[in-house]
Design a protein around this motif. Structure first.
Motif, PDB file in Angstrom:
ATOM      1  N   THR A 108       0.847  -1.203   0.000  1.00 37.15           N
ATOM      2  CA  THR A 108       0.000   0.000   0.000  1.00 37.15           C
ATOM      3  C   THR A 108       0.874   1.241   0.000  1.00 37.15           C
ATOM      4  O   THR A 108       1.912   1.281   0.662  1.00 37.15           O
ATOM      5  CB  THR A 108      -0.918   0.013   1.245  1.00 37.15           C
ATOM      6  N   SER A 109       0.482   2.252  -0.752  1.00 37.95           N
ATOM      7  CA  SER A 109       1.255   3.500  -0.786  1.00 37.95           C
ATOM      8  C   SER A 109       1.202   4.181   0.570  1.00 37.95           C
ATOM      9  O   SER A 109       0.249   3.984   1.344  1.00 37.95           O
ATOM     10  CB  SER A 109       0.700   4.444  -1.863  1.00 37.95           C
ATOM     11  N   LEU A 110       2.222   5.004   0.848  1.00 34.68           N
ATOM     12  CA  LEU A 110       2.274   5.690   2.146  1.00 34.68           C
ATOM     13  C   LEU A 110       1.052   6.578   2.361  1.00 34.68           C
ATOM     14  O   LEU A 110       0.512   6.649   3.467  1.00 34.68           O
ATOM     15  CB  LEU A 110       3.556   6.524   2.237  1.00 34.68           C
ATOM     16  N   GLN A 111       0.636   7.270   1.310  1.00 38.93           N
ATOM     17  CA  GLN A 111      -0.526   8.149   1.429  1.00 38.93           C
ATOM     18  C   GLN A 111      -1.772   7.360   1.814  1.00 38.93           C
ATOM     19  O   GLN A 111      -2.554   7.778   2.670  1.00 38.93           O
ATOM     20  CB  GLN A 111      -0.760   8.890   0.114  1.00 38.93           C
ATOM     21  N   ASP A 112      -1.953   6.198   1.200  1.00 41.13           N
ATOM     22  CA  ASP A 112      -3.117   5.371   1.516  1.00 41.13           C
ATOM     23  C   ASP A 112      -3.006   4.768   2.909  1.00 41.13           C
ATOM     24  O   ASP A 112      -4.033   4.564   3.590  1.00 41.13           O
ATOM     25  CB  ASP A 112      -3.273   4.261   0.477  1.00 41.13           C
ATOM     26  N   ILE A 113      -1.772   4.453   3.342  1.00 43.10           N
ATOM     27  CA  ILE A 113      -1.594   3.890   4.688  1.00 43.10           C
ATOM     28  C   ILE A 113      -2.101   4.859   5.741  1.00 43.10           C
ATOM     29  O   ILE A 113      -2.823   4.477   6.667  1.00 43.10           O
ATOM     30  CB  ILE A 113      -0.106   3.541   4.935  1.00 43.10           C
TER      31      ILE A 113
END
Length: 283
Positions: A99-104
């Motif tokens: 998962t991308s950091l932004q989505d995390i």
């Protein structure tokens, strides 16, 4: 678990503050799982942080550069900096590895806010001849980990720099009277506007010179085309000079008038913007 910060209580910025001041913040991950982190501040337009977010592997560390933008005037010696930084961190679980950091961050905030650890660092203005930055302040404030609380409003640190906004922040960082703050902000913004007007004037002059040269090389235009270009250049230069004169007049008025009669910063900034817009549209 949270990350380790060094320094973990106070980040000191040595004078002079009228020039760019750089400090380093070391963020370490003592956990056996990777972590995501991001940096926020109460004065996002006054500071630049690189990187302002990222991922740290177990046992690794990241050096974060914190830049305090130049102030128009040196704050009084007794002035206290009220700015604070907030470092947020959260564990990257195995199921979120792809998962991308932004989505995390979005998932954690939605599912379990208690998994976000927060540590606050205050800022301080230091003398030009600096001594080692103290780990603890006089008020005994230490690093804190919480999931809310407090009245501070934090925002993600921006990478850009707005000189007018920085001037407003600079006045807010001092302990002077409201009149002094208003004057400091107006004068600083006026200086930024004057600098912008100077750049616009230079661009106008260069563009006009190119137009004259082009007209002289055009066989069909002859001397008449060159005269027309010179006339247009002169008109543009006069308009820019007029706007510069207004900026200088407002700056002087703001510096000498009481706060109740001072010129609002946004008016000075608007004139600065007008100089650039005029040059952009007509050149």
């Amino acid at each position: 678990m949270s990350v380790d910060l060094n320094p973990h209580v106070q980040l000191g910025f040595p004078r002079p503050l009228t020039q760019l001041v750089k400090r380093s913040l070391q963020v370490s991950n003592p956990n056996n799982q990777p972590v995501a982190f991001k940096v926020k501040t109460t004065a996002p337009k006054q500071y630049c942080v690189r990187p302002n977010s990222g991922r740290i592997e177990p046992g690794e560390k990241v050096e974060v550069q914190v830049l305090l933008q130049p102030m128009k005037e040196e704050p009084p010696t007794a002035a206290k900096c009220r700015d604070k930084f907030l470092v947020q961190s959260t564990i990257i679980t195995p199921e979120r590895e792809t998962t991308s950091l932004q989505d995390i961050w979005g998932l954690v905030e939605k599912e379990d806010k208690s998994a976000i650890h927060e540590q606050k660092i205050r800022c301080a203005f230091l003398p030009a001849t600096t001594a080692p930055v103290p780990e603890e302040g006089e008020d005994g404030m230490g690093s804190s980990m919480s999931n809310g609380g407090g009245d501070e409003k934090y925002a993600t640190v921006q990478n850009g720099y707005n000189p007018v906004a920085a001037a407003q922040n600079a006045s807010a960082n001092t302990d002077g009277t409201s009149t002094e703050k208003a004057r400091a902000a107006a004068v600083a913004a006026g200086g930024a506007a004057a600098a912008g007007a100077g750049a616009a004037y230079a661009a106008t002059k260069n563009a006009g010179a190119r137009a004259v040269g082009s007209a002289q090389q055009t066989a069909s235009g002859g001397a008449g085309s060159a005269d027309l270009s010179e006339k247009s250049q002169s008109e543009l230069q006069n308009e820019v000079k007029r706007l510069q004169s207004q900026v200088e007049s407002l700056r002087k008025q703001a510096a000498g008038a009481p706060a109740s009669e001072g010129v609002p910063v946004h008016i000075v900034a608007a004139i600065c913007f007008g100089v650039f817009a005029f040059t952009y549209l007509f050149l």
